[in-house]
Design a protein around this motif. Structure first.
Motif, PDB file in Angstrom:
ATOM      1  N   UNK A 101      -5.889  -2.733   9.094  1.00 56.46           N
ATOM      2  CA  UNK A 101      -5.167  -1.577   9.627  1.00 56.46           C
ATOM      3  C   UNK A 101      -5.065  -0.457   8.605  1.00 56.46           C
ATOM      4  N   UNK A 102      -5.480  -0.751   7.354  1.00 58.67           N
ATOM      5  CA  UNK A 102      -5.370   0.248   6.299  1.00 58.67           C
ATOM      6  C   UNK A 102      -3.967   0.413   5.766  1.00 58.67           C
ATOM      7  N   UNK A 103      -3.110  -0.589   5.963  1.00 62.23           N
ATOM      8  CA  UNK A 103      -1.710  -0.453   5.544  1.00 62.23           C
ATOM      9  C   UNK A 103      -1.561  -0.421   4.036  1.00 62.23           C
ATOM     10  N   UNK A 253      -0.358   5.906   5.737  1.00 61.98           N
ATOM     11  CA  UNK A 253      -0.527   7.206   6.390  1.00 61.98           C
ATOM     12  C   UNK A 253      -1.974   7.695   6.295  1.00 61.98           C
ATOM     13  N   UNK A 254      -2.698   7.244   5.259  1.00 64.59           N
ATOM     14  CA  UNK A 254      -4.111   7.604   5.155  1.00 64.59           C
ATOM     15  C   UNK A 254      -4.885   7.010   6.328  1.00 64.59           C
ATOM     16  N   UNK A 269      -4.720  13.057   3.186  1.00 66.36           N
ATOM     17  CA  UNK A 269      -3.402  12.506   2.852  1.00 66.36           C
ATOM     18  C   UNK A 269      -3.347  12.245   1.352  1.00 66.36           C
ATOM     19  N   UNK A 270      -2.288  12.723   0.728  1.00 62.62           N
ATOM     20  CA  UNK A 270      -2.021  12.464  -0.686  1.00 62.62           C
ATOM     21  C   UNK A 270      -0.729  11.674  -0.810  1.00 62.62           C
ATOM     22  N   UNK A 271      -0.613  10.906  -1.875  1.00 56.95           N
ATOM     23  CA  UNK A 271       0.638  10.201  -2.131  1.00 56.95           C
ATOM     24  C   UNK A 271       1.452  10.968  -3.168  1.00 56.95           C
TER      25      UNK A 271
END
Length: 430
Positions: A101-103, A253-254, A269-271
């Motif tokens: 899921x890319x979590x 979120x990415x 998306x950046x962290x």
């Protein structure tokens, strides 16, 4: 060189590429890394520059025999919520991308740093330098308090503009908008004492659990996009041709930004940690910037960042709209992956008394995200303080929200239930 302290080297490579991109010689820097490193360094350079499969977020860089489990007690395979991380006959990690899921939970616990999440800023730098189209930074409600205490929202906005962004928008303003929508959805969906609703909005891990594992609960999900998606779509509606970069505390979120039905909203998306590194590389100290204030969100939108914030925001708004409504919100909050599983399981079995279910995949909520800079306690405290500083408690009394809605084509809040007029805020899960 690159086999030791590999996480710092991945971050170092990212910072080198950011600096090179602003100087206009990123390809030369990638070639230099190739000449001085090895296969691991080459892969780090690929993913730190935004390369790799465009639909994936998590990548395996090198083999791992699982010795990190013995050293730390943390296991990427066990951490995966969707059975996407397995080991081959030799004990090396294999990612089953069809299940992933890319979590980013596996990246979070991988102490050998065999697994990394793609960094998406380097390709954006060209747009920031060219200035041919506006690029907006949209910051998650958890942004407040992430950096030094003296860094106000206005100073952070000025710092983003110094990087080349056209402006900075607080996602909390669109959390306000969705708070109104969720209150209306609750009023529509929960008409009996045994009815209940799952909020779909904030946490992609919570949503993925429902969609992938607890599918029978899908009919109870409110049909709303996340505040990130709403903000991205809203900006692009008001500024055709604009690009949008979300800044937040988590890797998930990415992945959300790449989902087929909502990938129109956000371009990168950046962290928070990546932004901290970027400011350092280019020599920007947000604390020394001049104020550039533009804060219009209410308490409701600002407290989305911590566990229980969504429930309180929607409950307060529901009471403001219909103070005499007999069925009030009885909320339950799932805090962290284990808690999310337990709450969803009990909901399936009909063992909960709550009629509003809120889930946060990170303990403490978004302030506890794996790519936050501040600790959970500091983040929660600052979010609550910032919420109390707002001029209005709910979006119902926020004139900025009402004015923004008119510019987005919604003249009356009840039009949120109109699938045509409110299309940018609606997501169909069925």
């Amino acid at each position: 060189m690159y086999e030791q302290n590999t996480q710092s080297n991945y971050d170092d490579i990212f910072k080198r590429l950011v600096k090179a991109a602003y100087n206009g010689d990123v390809e030369q820097e990638i070639n230099k890394i190739h000449q001085e490193g090895n296969e691991t360094a080459d892969k780090y350079a690929l993913y730190a520059s935004g390369g790799g499969d465009p639909n994936q977020v998590v990548f395996k860089v090198k083999d791992c025999a699982g010795d990190c489990v013995q050293k730390t007690g943390e296991d990427c395979e066990a951490s995966c919520l969707f059975n996407a991380v397995v080991r081959d006959m030799e004990g090396n990690v294999v990612i089953k991308h069809n299940n992933c899921s890319g979590c980013g939970k596996c990246v979070e616990v991988c102490k050998n740093y065999s697994l990394v999440d793609k960094k998406e800023f380097v390709p954006i730098i060209k747009l920031l330098k060219d200035r041919k189209q506006p690029v907006f930074a949209i910051v998650a409600p958890a942004f407040i308090g992430q950096y030094a205490p003296e860094i106000t929202p206005g100073k952070l906005r000025a710092a983003f503009k110094r990087l080349g962004f056209y402006g900075m928008v607080e996602v909390a303003l669109f959390a306000d908008i969705l708070t109104l929508k969720e209150a209306l959805e609750f009023d529509r969906l929960v008409t009996k004492e045994d009815h209940f609703m799952l909020t779909s909005m904030c946490c992609p891990i919570w949503f993925s659990m429902v969609k992938r594992v607890y599918k029978d609960l899908v009919p109870h999900i409110s049909p709303s996009v996340s505040p990130m998606v709403a903000c991205g779509r809203g900006i692009k509606f008001l500024h055709p041709g604009a690009k949008v970069v979300f800044v937040g505390p988590c890797i998930a979120k990415k992945a959300e930004a790449k989902e087929e039905d909502i990938k129109d909203a956000v371009d990168a998306v950046l962290t928070f940690k990546e932004v901290d590194q970027i400011f350092g590389v280019v020599g920007i100290d947000p604390a020394k910037m001049s104020e550039d204030p533009s804060e219009h969100s209410s308490t409701a939108g600002r407290i989305y960042a911590r566990t229980g914030g969504v429930s309180k925001a929607i409950s307060d708004t529901l009471n403001r709209l219909w103070p005499e409504r007999k069925i009030k919100i009885r909320a339950i909050q799932a805090d962290g992956p284990k808690d999310c599983k337990e709450v969803l399981k009990e909901a399936l079995e009909g063992k909960i008394d709550a009629n509003f279910l809120e889930g946060m995949g990170c303990p403490g909520g978004c302030v506890g995200g794996p790519r936050s800079v501040a600790d959970v306690e500091t983040g929660t405290k600052r979010v609550n303080e910032y919420g109390s500083e707002a001029e209005s408690l709910t979006p119902v009394d926020n004139e900025h929200v009402m004015d923004l809605l008119k510019h987005l084509g919604i003249a009356d809040i009840h039009e949120f239930l109109d699938s045509e007029k409110a299309a940018m805020f609606i997501r169909d899960f069925m």
